[in-house]
Design a protein around this motif. Sequence first.
Motif, PDB file in Angstrom:
ATOM      1  N   GLY A  30     -15.585 -17.760  -8.558  1.00 41.03           N
ATOM      2  CA  GLY A  30     -15.005 -16.439  -8.412  1.00 41.03           C
ATOM      3  C   GLY A  30     -14.370 -16.261  -7.040  1.00 41.03           C
ATOM      4  N   ALA A  31     -13.330 -15.442  -6.994  1.00 39.34           N
ATOM      5  CA  ALA A  31     -12.766 -15.048  -5.710  1.00 39.34           C
ATOM      6  C   ALA A  31     -13.661 -13.958  -5.124  1.00 39.34           C
ATOM      7  N   TYR A  32     -13.225 -13.276  -4.087  1.00 43.64           N
ATOM      8  CA  TYR A  32     -13.970 -12.095  -3.647  1.00 43.64           C
ATOM      9  C   TYR A  32     -12.989 -10.998  -3.282  1.00 43.64           C
ATOM     10  N   SER A  33     -13.481  -9.762  -3.264  1.00 40.80           N
ATOM     11  CA  SER A  33     -12.650  -8.597  -2.985  1.00 40.80           C
ATOM     12  C   SER A  33     -13.105  -7.923  -1.705  1.00 40.80           C
ATOM     13  N   ARG A  34     -12.130  -7.423  -0.943  1.00 46.01           N
ATOM     14  CA  ARG A  34     -12.422  -6.652   0.270  1.00 46.01           C
ATOM     15  C   ARG A  34     -11.775  -5.270   0.115  1.00 46.01           C
ATOM     16  N   VAL A  35     -12.558  -4.238   0.283  1.00 44.09           N
ATOM     17  CA  VAL A  35     -12.026  -2.877   0.207  1.00 44.09           C
ATOM     18  C   VAL A  35     -12.142  -2.194   1.570  1.00 44.09           C
ATOM     19  N   HIS A  36     -11.447  -1.052   1.703  1.00 36.84           N
ATOM     20  CA  HIS A  36     -11.413  -0.271   2.954  1.00 36.84           C
ATOM     21  C   HIS A  36     -10.807  -1.075   4.097  1.00 36.84           C
ATOM     22  N   TYR A  37      -9.636  -1.671   3.805  1.00 36.06           N
ATOM     23  CA  TYR A  37      -8.891  -2.421   4.818  1.00 36.06           C
ATOM     24  C   TYR A  37      -8.074  -1.454   5.676  1.00 36.06           C
ATOM     25  N   GLY A  38      -8.238  -1.538   6.986  1.00 37.45           N
ATOM     26  CA  GLY A  38      -7.438  -0.755   7.912  1.00 37.45           C
ATOM     27  C   GLY A  38      -7.631   0.747   7.750  1.00 37.45           C
ATOM     28  N   ASN A  39      -6.691   1.487   8.279  1.00 36.77           N
ATOM     29  CA  ASN A  39      -6.758   2.946   8.256  1.00 36.77           C
ATOM     30  C   ASN A  39      -5.453   3.492   7.678  1.00 36.77           C
ATOM     31  N   ASN A  40      -5.560   4.266   6.603  1.00 31.01           N
ATOM     32  CA  ASN A  40      -4.376   4.803   5.914  1.00 31.01           C
ATOM     33  C   ASN A  40      -3.436   3.685   5.461  1.00 31.01           C
ATOM     34  N   TYR A  41      -3.999   2.544   5.101  1.00 33.13           N
ATOM     35  CA  TYR A  41      -3.185   1.394   4.693  1.00 33.13           C
ATOM     36  C   TYR A  41      -2.793   1.552   3.226  1.00 33.13           C
ATOM     37  N   VAL A  42      -1.481   1.629   2.973  1.00 31.75           N
ATOM     38  CA  VAL A  42      -0.978   1.915   1.630  1.00 31.75           C
ATOM     39  C   VAL A  42      -0.493   0.618   0.988  1.00 31.75           C
ATOM     40  N   ASN A  43      -1.420  -0.275   0.670  1.00 37.84           N
ATOM     41  CA  ASN A  43      -1.031  -1.528   0.033  1.00 37.84           C
ATOM     42  C   ASN A  43      -2.280  -2.283  -0.407  1.00 37.84           C
ATOM     43  N   ALA A  44      -2.062  -3.363  -1.122  1.00 37.43           N
ATOM     44  CA  ALA A  44      -3.106  -4.306  -1.503  1.00 37.43           C
ATOM     45  C   ALA A  44      -2.459  -5.680  -1.490  1.00 37.43           C
ATOM     46  N   PHE A  45      -3.222  -6.744  -1.287  1.00 37.40           N
ATOM     47  CA  PHE A  45      -2.598  -8.058  -1.204  1.00 37.40           C
ATOM     48  C   PHE A  45      -3.583  -9.159  -1.563  1.00 37.40           C
ATOM     49  N   TRP A  46      -3.013 -10.293  -1.957  1.00 35.20           N
ATOM     50  CA  TRP A  46      -3.763 -11.515  -2.232  1.00 35.20           C
ATOM     51  C   TRP A  46      -3.466 -12.527  -1.140  1.00 35.20           C
ATOM     52  N   GLN A  47      -4.504 -13.277  -0.710  1.00 35.08           N
ATOM     53  CA  GLN A  47      -4.329 -14.359   0.250  1.00 35.08           C
ATOM     54  C   GLN A  47      -4.971 -15.629  -0.278  1.00 35.08           C
ATOM     55  N   GLY A 107      -4.955   3.848   1.059  1.00 30.70           N
ATOM     56  CA  GLY A 107      -3.828   4.727   0.823  1.00 30.70           C
ATOM     57  C   GLY A 107      -3.696   5.825   1.863  1.00 30.70           C
ATOM     58  N   ALA A 108      -2.718   6.702   1.619  1.00 32.16           N
ATOM     59  CA  ALA A 108      -2.443   7.795   2.549  1.00 32.16           C
ATOM     60  C   ALA A 108      -3.653   8.704   2.705  1.00 32.16           C
ATOM     61  N   GLY A 109      -3.996   8.989   3.962  1.00 37.13           N
ATOM     62  CA  GLY A 109      -5.150   9.836   4.218  1.00 37.13           C
ATOM     63  C   GLY A 109      -6.464   9.208   3.814  1.00 37.13           C
ATOM     64  N   ASN A 110      -6.456   7.905   3.562  1.00 37.96           N
ATOM     65  CA  ASN A 110      -7.651   7.190   3.083  1.00 37.96           C
ATOM     66  C   ASN A 110      -8.240   7.863   1.848  1.00 37.96           C
ATOM     67  N   ALA A 111      -7.362   8.462   1.023  1.00 40.79           N
ATOM     68  CA  ALA A 111      -7.827   9.229  -0.135  1.00 40.79           C
ATOM     69  C   ALA A 111      -7.364   8.650  -1.461  1.00 40.79           C
ATOM     70  N   LYS A 112      -6.532   7.586  -1.419  1.00 45.47           N
ATOM     71  CA  LYS A 112      -6.007   7.013  -2.657  1.00 45.47           C
ATOM     72  C   LYS A 112      -6.132   5.493  -2.622  1.00 45.47           C
ATOM     73  N   PRO A 113      -7.346   4.972  -2.768  1.00 47.84           N
ATOM     74  CA  PRO A 113      -7.541   3.519  -2.721  1.00 47.84           C
ATOM     75  C   PRO A 113      -6.647   2.818  -3.745  1.00 47.84           C
ATOM     76  N   LEU A 114      -6.071   1.692  -3.344  1.00 44.75           N
ATOM     77  CA  LEU A 114      -5.174   0.957  -4.237  1.00 44.75           C
ATOM     78  C   LEU A 114      -5.964  -0.013  -5.114  1.00 44.75           C
ATOM     79  N   ILE A 158      -2.622   5.278  -9.107  1.00 41.15           N
ATOM     80  CA  ILE A 158      -2.833   5.511  -7.672  1.00 41.15           C
ATOM     81  C   ILE A 158      -1.872   6.543  -7.105  1.00 41.15           C
ATOM     82  N   ASP A 159      -0.794   6.872  -7.822  1.00 37.47           N
ATOM     83  CA  ASP A 159       0.142   7.928  -7.399  1.00 37.47           C
ATOM     84  C   ASP A 159       0.532   7.749  -5.932  1.00 37.47           C
ATOM     85  N   ILE A 160       1.032   6.563  -5.604  1.00 40.18           N
ATOM     86  CA  ILE A 160       1.325   6.236  -4.216  1.00 40.18           C
ATOM     87  C   ILE A 160       2.435   7.113  -3.636  1.00 40.18           C
ATOM     88  N   ASN A 161       3.331   7.618  -4.506  1.00 45.33           N
ATOM     89  CA  ASN A 161       4.433   8.444  -4.041  1.00 45.33           C
ATOM     90  C   ASN A 161       4.074   9.924  -3.947  1.00 45.33           C
TER      91      ASN A 161
END
Length: 672
Positions: free
Chosen positions: A319-336, A347-354, A415-418
Amino acid sequence: MRPTSHRRGVAGGALAAAVLLAVTATTAPAAAADPAPAAEPAAARTGALPADVSPAQRAALIRAAEAKTGSVAAELGLGEKERLLVRDVVKDRDGTLHTRYERTWAGLPVLGGDLVVAAAPDGTPATVTKASRNALKGIATEAEIAPSAARKQALHAAEAHDAEKATTDGAPRQVVWNADGKPVLAFETVVGGLQHDGTPNELHVVTDAATGEKLHEWQAVENGTGNTRYSGTVTLGSTRSGSTWNLTDAGRGNHRTNNLNRSTSGTGTLFSGPDDVWGNGRASNTETAAADAAYGAQATWDYYKDVHGRSGIRGDGAGAYSRVHYGNNYVNAFWQDSCFCMTYGDGAGNAKPLTSLDVAAHEMTHGLTSVTARLVYSGESGGLNEATSDILATAVEFHENNAADKGDYLIGEKIDINGDGTPLRYMDKPSRDGKSKDSWYSGIGSVDVHYSSGPANHFFYLLSEGSGARTVNGVSYDSPTADGLPVTGIGRDKAALIWFKALTTKFTSTTNYAGARTGTLAVAGELYGTSSAEYKAVQDAWAGVAVGARSGGGSGGTTFENTTPVAIPDAGAAVTSDITVANRAGNAPAALRVTVDISHTWRGDLVIDLVGPDGTAYRLKNASSSDSADDVQETYTVNASAQTANGTWKLRVQDTARSDTGRVNSWKIVLP
C-alpha cells in the motif's frame, strides 16, 4: 508520423515480433489506416481480460523475464551496448504476457527507450510497442559541457516557473535522450524546493551534453467506522495495538493515513486514538480529512483489485500512504513517486480539504501511471497522464456506488474549490471550465496538461455514454462532437476496461493522442473483435474529439482534395497547392481536418501552413533541426471557424534548410 511495422524473430525464434512503433509526436494524430475488419463476434473475449495475479506470482513472472533479457535484446536487434531492464509484467487470462522494459546504452539510462513486448503462449507473433523508433547510434561518449552547466540551466528553468527555494541534490546524471529527434548524450537534473503554489518541486530538466541546449523538462509531482466530509459514514480499514487504534489498513497493503499538521515536509504522524471512530464529518475535526483520504485509498484499491485483478498500485501488494493537512490554506493535492504517497491540502481557509473520493482516486492513479506507461508529464503525453487519472477516478467513483457521492462525469465537484458549486473539470464538454479543450488540435501539446487532458476525458465520456443530452445519476450532460456526428456509447465499464488495458499494455512514456487511439483500438480488437460495435465506437469516439476517422473510413463530412504533385525546392521559396470549395453554406468548422501527404527527406526542414480564403495562415508544422525522419503524412486539426467554407484554400510549404528535397503528393480538407 505514422506507426510502422515489420517482423523479426525474438528469443531464439520462439517469439516472432510484429513491431508497432508508437512514435513520439507533438503535432498531429497519424492518419494511418485502421486494421481491416474481420468476421469476429462482438462478445467480450475473457481470455484478453487482465488475469488476477498475486504479488508472489507477479514477482515470479518478473524473475523469469529478467532471465531472458539478453536473448530478447539480441532478437530485437538491439546494439551491443544496449541492455533491457524489466520493469513490469502484466498477464492476460489466456496466458499472454505483456513485459515492459526500460533500456540502457553503455550503462546509461535511455529516456524514451522504454518498450512493451506482448507474447502469447501459443507462439503467434508478438507485438512490440516502442516509445521511439530511433536507433541508438551515433551517440557521443564524452560530454562537452560540465555537469555544473546543466545544473545551472536547470535552476534557471525552475526560476522561470517561479519556484521557491530551488535546489538540486547531487550531480546531474548522465543519460541518453531518445524521446524526440536523434538520440544524444545528455544530463538530467532534478530541481527540488517548492513550486509557486507551495507544492513540492521535482522538476526534471534534460540538457544536451554537447551544446548545453535544454532539450526537455517535466514536473514529476503530479497534482492532483469513518465520518467523512464528502462520503458520509463509511467503514474504514484499521488496526488495533493494545488499547490503541491506528488508521492502518492491514487488508490493503498496510496503507497508512498520516497527519502533517500544517507541515510541508516529512511523513507526518500516523492517526491513532482510543476508539475505531474517525472524524465527525466537519473539517474542523482533524480526523475528518483523514477518514476521507483513507476511504478514497481503500475504494481505489478495491476497484483495481476487484475489476482488474491488480493488488495495489504497483501490483506487488504494497500500500501507498496518505498525508493530510499539508501546509496552510493549501488548495491542491498531489502524488509523489519519491515517497509513494498522496498528499492533501485543506483548501481555502483550511475549510475545504481536497480529500473527496474522485480526487483521492485521481492522485493514486498517478501512481499507477508512473509504474506502467510512465507517460511523461508534459506535452500530449502529459495531457493523457492527467486524463488517465480523471478517467479511472471516475470509474472508481461509479464502482464504489456511494449514496453520498454518486458516480458522475465531474471531477472535484464535492470540494467546491471555486466557491460557486462548480467542479474542477467536466468530461462531457471539458471547455465548460473555461480552459480545457474539447477536441484535439495541432498545438495542444503546448497547453497545460490539466487542460490538454480535455480531449481524452471527452473521448471517455463519449465512449461510455454517447453524444447528446442525457441524465446520469441525476446530473444532466450534453456532449457535442468535433465533426457534428453522433456517437453511441458502449457503457462505462467497457470504456474503463479498454483504457486501463491500453495504459498497462500499450502506452509508453511518449504516447501522444494518435498513439492513444492506436492503443485503445488494439485493445478493443483484442477484447471484442475488430468488427464489433465496441471497436467501431472507439473509432467514432476518437473522431468525435478530432483524432482520426470514423468507423468504416467515414470522414464525417465531404472531402475536398488536390492530388496534383508540387515540387518543393531545396531551401527555396514557399510553394502552394490550392483547393477550391464551392456550394457550401456557412463557415468552416472549429475542428477543420487537414490531411497532408508529403515526400521529403529530413522533414524537419519543412514549415507547413494552411491558408484560408481570406488569407489567414494557420501553422500546421514548424521546422525542427532535430527531426531527421522522412516524409510528412499527418492529419492536422485547426480552428477555422472564422473562415467561410467557400473559396480557395491553400497548403503552403517551405523548405528552410539545404540538402534535402521533396514534393507535396496530395492534401485534403474535410468540411461538414
